[in-house]
Design an enzyme around this catalytic site. Sequence first.
Site, mmCIF file in Angstrom:
data_model
loop_
_atom_site.group_PDB
_atom_site.id
_atom_site.type_symbol
_atom_site.label_atom_id
_atom_site.label_comp_id
_atom_site.label_asym_id
_atom_site.label_seq_id
_atom_site.Cartn_x
_atom_site.Cartn_y
_atom_site.Cartn_z
ATOM 1 N N ASP A 17 0.886 -1.165 0.000
ATOM 2 C CA ASP A 17 0.000 0.000 0.000
ATOM 3 C C ASP A 17 0.923 1.213 0.000
ATOM 4 O OD1 ASP A 17 -1.648 2.119 0.585
ATOM 5 O OD2 ASP A 17 -2.294 1.367 2.548
ATOM 6 N N LYS A 81 3.243 11.232 -3.600
ATOM 7 C CA LYS A 81 2.204 10.547 -4.379
ATOM 8 C C LYS A 81 1.274 11.550 -5.062
ATOM 9 C CE LYS A 81 -1.462 7.110 -3.620
ATOM 10 N NZ LYS A 81 -2.025 6.190 -2.623
ATOM 11 N N GLU A 180 -7.122 0.615 -4.635
ATOM 12 C CA GLU A 180 -7.125 0.493 -3.168
ATOM 13 C C GLU A 180 -8.461 -0.043 -2.628
ATOM 14 O OE1 GLU A 180 -5.863 4.420 -2.074
ATOM 15 O OE2 GLU A 180 -3.851 4.034 -2.844
ATOM 16 N N ASP A 202 -13.071 5.165 1.037
ATOM 17 C CA ASP A 202 -11.650 5.265 1.391
ATOM 18 C C ASP A 202 -11.217 6.726 1.418
ATOM 19 O OD1 ASP A 202 -8.918 5.176 1.585
ATOM 20 O OD2 ASP A 202 -8.603 3.788 -0.065
#
Length: 615
Positions: A17, A81, A180, A202
């Site tokens: 992850d 990211k 994800e 999420d």
Amino acid sequence: MTTQPGGTSDEPIIGIDLGTTNSLVAYCDATGPVVIEGTEGDPVVPSCVRFDPTGGRHEAVGREARDHAVEFPEHTVFSAKRLMGRGIDAVKDEIDYLPYKVVSGDHDTARIDISGRIYTPQEVSAYILQELKTRAEAHFDKPVRKAVITVPAYFDDAQRQATRDAGRIAGLEVVRIVNEPTAAALAYDLDRQQDSTIAVYDLGGGTFDVSILRLNKGVFQVLSTAGDTHLGGDDIDRAIVELIQKEIRAQFGDGLSFPPSTRQAFRSFAEATKIRLSNDESAEIEVALGEDRVYHRTLMRTELIDIMQPWVEKTIDACKRALRDAKLKPADVDQVVMVGGSTRIPLVQQVVGQFFDAEPYTALNPDTVVALGASVQAAIIAGINREALLLDVIPLSLGIETMGGAVAKIIVRNTTVPAVAAEKFSTYVDGQTNVKINVYQGERELTKDCRLLGSFDLTGIPPMPAGLPKVEVTFMVDANGILTVTAVERRSEKQASIQVVPNHGLTRNEVDRMEMESYEHAIDDMTEHRLIDLRNQAKLDIRQISKQLEKVGDEVKADYRAEIDTKVSTVQQFIDDREADPNAFHQALTDMDHTTIRLAELAIAKTLRDEGLAD
Ligand code: AMP
């Protein structure tokens, strides 16, 4: 043993992850998935990298880098990211909030400038991936080369490609990229295998997505997905920072400026305050500004709720879009699985619960669930877990530009991957021998509102009247969501040599170069490590020799003494030489040690005599 493409099942495939704030690595064997912890027992690696002040090398990754981010704001990189696979224009609003410098690179990509040394966000992410890889290798006591890496469902092609590239730079073959929320659903379903419809909500540090999945006899089908690559807990931190800065300026004067270290301190402080308000009704904020100026205020949870309300509403809008695409109503969803650190916020749980009219499922640890799911997917690929089958979807429609700046969609969003679709086009001008094909991603009708992924030319078409050539364009999206486009003119069978390189991604050459550099750095790092060890050993040995000479120097003959002095001074030169060749250094150290064996014997004999143990 099951043979896999490019490897065997006894080669571990890890699940990663790669988060905006934190990253984790997990592994799944026949007994189930587990997160691999570091030596300190910590499962999390903060997604943070510190470089040395010259920017020449990285100094720390993870917790060490994050804990000292305030001290080294300009060369500590976090949230890389958010910059991966993105153009400088797309991220310009947030650059102001980053204490490190972000500049424009090739193809207007966002790049990170550390004292003039330019890094791509992919390289920074590669350091984090390397840390996770090392952690896994220590766990298995053997090399790890393959990984499944998760990305937000809403990541576009360029961002997915950037994630793959980061893996490659870190020495990992990314065998699958998984969304994800899909990974979370895999972890959620592990021990229930019950037919149901679930929503995975999420909300992490930097991104939000929601996916609607149908679980049916071990088959996971993603029905739809929606979200925002720029919505997360960081936004709340930033809103709190803005509030603090505004109030400080109002109280102590407009002219106050905040250097990077102060901005970084505000950011850490704001995050801590936000987290405290998940449990408490109020939190104290105190900032010492020097010259006896202290800013102090109490932030109430109710005030934070006012700040957060529009932000939570945005996530609900995305839930509505996802449900509409899945042709479902909120009541059709059996369970809402909560993922990501920001779902610990009570307001988020309350608003989501109200919308779906169901108690959100919070039993899974929102920090580890995605990594665990990624490792389940890895186990499926490795042939360890054959029970589950994953059917993912394309998050955004893909198409090409036609006349007048319109987009003809070839694969529509939420199509299950892998997917192939083709469309026929023709020419608009008599005798046209070239066709330029621009590939776009997005839901809007006009190219100006969609994202250009890449372009290529189909050349060498024999001259024909307009409308006669038959150009067939085929889009193929593989199981990782990566796109390949081919074009053929059917009458002449002319085919274009096509490579769709995302505009904000890296070219193959760039990735090759970075991969090589990372290997080269690995050698540099190892050399440096060896030199440090040799220097330490040499200093110890020289200290020992001088003690022995003090003790028995008068017993040592002049020519032997001269020989010892020569060997010691050679080693001393190696100690002082920053660029020393470690092999030559090692040889000189061994020579010195050999030469001084006799000296050591004399010293031991003298000690024994002094102690009365020998004569
Ligand atoms: P993730 O990207 O899933 O690791 O989530 C990280 C985000 O969750 C960061 O913005 C954190 O500040 C936030 N977070 C973690 N724990 C809490 C908490 N107890 N309350 C509010 N936000 C939290």
